[in-house]
Design an enzyme around this catalytic site. Sequence first.
Site, PDB file in Angstrom:
ATOM      1  CE  LYS A  39      15.691  75.654 136.373  1.00 49.61           C
ATOM      2  NZ  LYS A  39      14.126  75.595 136.787  1.00 49.61           N
ATOM      3  CG  ASP A  66      12.753  73.575 134.120  1.00 47.87           C
ATOM      4  OD1 ASP A  66      12.483  72.416 133.997  1.00 47.87           O
ATOM      5  OD2 ASP A  66      13.115  73.390 135.444  1.00 47.87           O
ATOM      6  CE  LYS A  68      12.007  69.671 136.343  1.00 51.97           C
ATOM      7  NZ  LYS A  68      12.294  71.091 136.417  1.00 51.97           N
ATOM      8  CG  ASP A  71      -0.753  65.153 128.873  1.00 53.15           C
ATOM      9  OD1 ASP A  71      -1.443  64.074 128.406  1.00 53.15           O
ATOM     10  OD2 ASP A  71      -1.431  65.856 129.171  1.00 53.15           O
ATOM     11  CB  THR A 130      18.598  67.129 141.425  1.00 52.76           C
ATOM     12  OG1 THR A 130      17.857  67.940 141.121  1.00 52.76           O
ATOM     13  CG2 THR A 130      19.550  66.699 140.171  1.00 52.76           C
ATOM     14  NE  ARG A 222      16.161  76.081 146.518  1.00 50.45           N
ATOM     15  CZ  ARG A 222      15.651  75.004 146.512  1.00 50.45           C
ATOM     16  NH1 ARG A 222      14.795  74.895 147.655  1.00 50.45           N
ATOM     17  NH2 ARG A 222      16.058  74.037 146.186  1.00 50.45           N
TER      18      ARG A 222
HETATM   19  O1  C5P Z   1      17.410  76.240 144.092  1.00 48.91           O
HETATM   20  P1  C5P Z   1      17.864  75.325 143.185  1.00 48.91           P
HETATM   21  O2  C5P Z   1      19.479  75.562 142.971  1.00 48.91           O
HETATM   22  O3  C5P Z   1      17.706  73.804 143.936  1.00 48.91           O
HETATM   23  O4  C5P Z   1      17.223  75.252 141.990  1.00 48.91           O
HETATM   24  C1  C5P Z   1      17.130  74.130 140.935  1.00 48.91           C
HETATM   25  C2  C5P Z   1      16.228  74.465 139.842  1.00 48.91           C
HETATM   26  O5  C5P Z   1      16.557  73.402 138.960  1.00 48.91           O
HETATM   27  C3  C5P Z   1      14.800  74.259 140.040  1.00 48.91           C
HETATM   28  O6  C5P Z   1      14.248  75.324 139.355  1.00 48.91           O
HETATM   29  C4  C5P Z   1      14.237  73.195 139.684  1.00 48.91           C
HETATM   30  O7  C5P Z   1      13.073  73.171 139.443  1.00 48.91           O
HETATM   31  C5  C5P Z   1      15.161  72.674 138.850  1.00 48.91           C
HETATM   32  N1  C5P Z   1      15.460  71.250 138.573  1.00 48.91           N
HETATM   33  C6  C5P Z   1      15.980  70.473 139.505  1.00 48.91           C
HETATM   34  N2  C5P Z   1      15.740  69.092 139.234  1.00 48.91           N
HETATM   35  C7  C5P Z   1      15.854  68.547 138.066  1.00 48.91           C
HETATM   36  C8  C5P Z   1      15.310  69.404 137.015  1.00 48.91           C
HETATM   37  C9  C5P Z   1      15.190  70.716 137.249  1.00 48.91           C
HETATM   38  O8  C5P Z   1      16.359  70.841 140.433  1.00 48.91           O
HETATM   39  N3  C5P Z   1      16.017  67.248 137.813  1.00 48.91           N
END
Ligand code: C5P
Length: 245
Positions: A39, A66, A68, A71, A130, A222
Amino acid sequence: MTQREQIAKERLIVALDVDTKEEALQLTQKLSPYAGFFKVGMQLFYSSGPEIIRLLKDQGVKVFLDLKLHDIPNTVGQAARVLAGLGADIINVHASGGVSMMRQAADSVRERAYALGLAAPLVISVTVLTSIDEQVFNNEIGLPGTIQDRVKKWATMTQEAGLDGVVASPREIQTIREACGPEFKIITPGIRPAWSVVGDQKRIMTPGMAIKQGTSYIVVGRPITANEEPAVAAQKILSEIIEVV
Ligand code: C5P
């Protein structure tokens, strides 16, 4: 690799939340035995530019772009048209932009991909992030009701607008599956293996549990990329998926 391992691998998306293309390519090289999808979010796209998509595709992996988009419908439609030419496998827009915005995104992506002779990327909407809990949802953003009900409503709207699926938290997987059926794609970030640090995510679940509940893809950042040994972490997560597919 067995067929089951291959299927499991296709369902793991690694979030390349890094600053440079060198770091992104190094991570991808290390992790591509365990994850089929990578991603590219705002951080990497804004620093390394559209070229990163081609560089990743040259490594033989699939790309979720991603960004997002959110607009007015015309602006999102035009931006989505441009993104469709980059060769990503998934792109996304915010569901809160409304049906007409989502429809313009999906229509222009498909028209552009068709004109270029490319496979059209999946067009997905982002429901409620999330990292947001009910307190922030009701009191800061000011939307009434539960997150669960809002996500269900936006998922249904997304399907009506002709998109392929949604990004949502693992806590909403079952509700979305029931409302939108087996073909609708569900992508879930907010994934935390039992052995990892939670960080800022709020509505979380383990990889195995999310897959069991019926998600199509899990997004993991992460817990893999901030691990001292990213390949070991990715391999552990893949094994967890293999057990339940
Ligand atoms: O590090 P982590 O596992 O929290 O990364 C989650 C990834 O998913 C990040 O790149 C974040 O931008 C993305 N994301 C998210 N929640 C959403 C959409 C995308 O955490 N609803």
